[in-house]
Design a protein around this motif. Structure first.
Motif, short mmCIF file in Angstrom:
data_model
loop_
_atom_site.label_atom_id
_atom_site.label_comp_id
_atom_site.label_asym_id
_atom_site.label_seq_id
_atom_site.Cartn_x
_atom_site.Cartn_y
_atom_site.Cartn_z
N VAL A 119 34.46 45.44 106.21
CA VAL A 119 33.75 45.15 107.46
C VAL A 119 32.29 45.60 107.38
O VAL A 119 31.37 44.85 107.73
N ALA A 120 32.05 46.81 106.89
CA ALA A 120 30.68 47.33 106.82
C ALA A 120 29.81 46.46 105.89
O ALA A 120 28.65 46.18 106.20
N GLN A 121 30.37 46.04 104.77
CA GLN A 121 29.62 45.20 103.84
C GLN A 121 29.32 43.84 104.46
O GLN A 121 28.22 43.31 104.33
N GLU A 140 18.89 50.52 112.38
CA GLU A 140 18.86 50.78 113.83
C GLU A 140 20.03 50.10 114.53
O GLU A 140 20.67 50.71 115.39
N ILE A 141 20.30 48.86 114.19
CA ILE A 141 21.38 48.12 114.84
C ILE A 141 22.74 48.77 114.57
O ILE A 141 23.55 48.93 115.47
N LEU A 142 22.96 49.18 113.32
CA LEU A 142 24.25 49.76 112.94
C LEU A 142 24.32 51.26 113.17
O LEU A 142 25.38 51.86 112.99
N ASN A 143 23.18 51.85 113.52
CA ASN A 143 23.08 53.29 113.72
C ASN A 143 23.41 54.05 112.43
O ASN A 143 24.17 55.00 112.42
N TRP A 144 22.84 53.56 111.34
CA TRP A 144 23.01 54.13 110.01
C TRP A 144 21.65 54.60 109.50
O TRP A 144 20.62 54.30 110.07
N THR A 151 22.59 51.01 100.12
CA THR A 151 23.76 51.21 99.27
C THR A 151 24.86 50.20 99.61
O THR A 151 25.45 49.58 98.73
N THR A 152 25.11 50.04 100.91
CA THR A 152 26.16 49.11 101.34
C THR A 152 25.80 47.68 100.97
O THR A 152 26.65 46.91 100.53
N LEU A 153 24.52 47.32 101.11
CA LEU A 153 24.07 45.98 100.74
C LEU A 153 24.24 45.75 99.24
O LEU A 153 24.71 44.69 98.82
N HIS A 154 23.90 46.74 98.44
CA HIS A 154 24.05 46.62 96.99
C HIS A 154 25.52 46.39 96.62
O HIS A 154 25.84 45.48 95.84
N ARG A 155 26.40 47.19 97.20
CA ARG A 155 27.83 47.05 96.93
C ARG A 155 28.37 45.71 97.44
O ARG A 155 29.19 45.07 96.80
#
Length: 178
Positions: A119-121, A140-144, A151-155
């Motif tokens: 889901v996060a990816q 900002e949108i994901l509050n991350w 990192t999540t985008l790369h994965r």
């Protein structure tokens, strides 16, 4: 940009409702549910619009609310069942022709691969690549943190590539064996 009158708020709706609907739909995979969440998004936006002082932040503001409303939906509605249906390749629910432009074959293939991601990816891919938000805006949108987004985008990109290559190899093998 404070929304001082009804016309201005209607402009927000006209400007952003389609892209918000697509974002929400890509997460919930049900047209009616996406419409309900979209309505909830704009109700909350109307309630909290006093917090928007900059015209450039309206889009982020609306996507943040849409993201939160979608996550609330998953929490409320037997989250495990809904989440698994949204992520499984068997759950191929596509919008009707009246709601969204006809899905081309490549789009369908990509959507199937997206549904195979965590889901996060999937969220990061949708916000960064589909909606075009910057790393900072996505954070900002994901509050991350920005580094978590990177990192999540790369994965996500690596996993998406693997899923697309597996499907392509499968198609080549099955066409060869026929």
């Amino acid at each position: 940009m404070k929304c001082t009158d009804e016309d201005e708020f209607m402009w927000w709706y006209e400007e952003y409702s389609v892209s918000l609907f697509k974002y929400i739909f890509s997460m919930v995979q049900e047209s009616q549910t996406a419409e309900d969440i979209l309505q909830e998004t704009f109700l909350k936006a109307y309630q909290y619009q006093i917090h928007i002082n900059d015209k450039n932040k309206v889009r982020n503001f609306l996507f943040r609310i849409a993201h939160n409303c979608t996550m609330d939906f998953f929490r409320k509605e037997s989250k495990i069942r809904r989440l698994l249906n949204g992520l499984s390749k068997e759950a191929k629910v596509y919008p009707s022709a009246e709601k969204i432009v006809e899905v081309k074959e490549e789009s369908k293939r990509l959507l199937d691969a997206l549904n195979g991601l965590k889901v996060a990816q999937k969220q990061v891919i949708l916000l960064r690549k589909v909606q075009g938000f910057s790393i900072r805006e996505t954070a900002e949108i994901l509050n991350w943190t920005e580094s978590k987004v990177k990192t999540t985008l790369h994965r996500a990109n690596k996993n998406l590539e693997k899923l697309l290559l597996k499907e392509e190899d499968y198609e080549e093998i099955t066409s060869f064996t026929r």
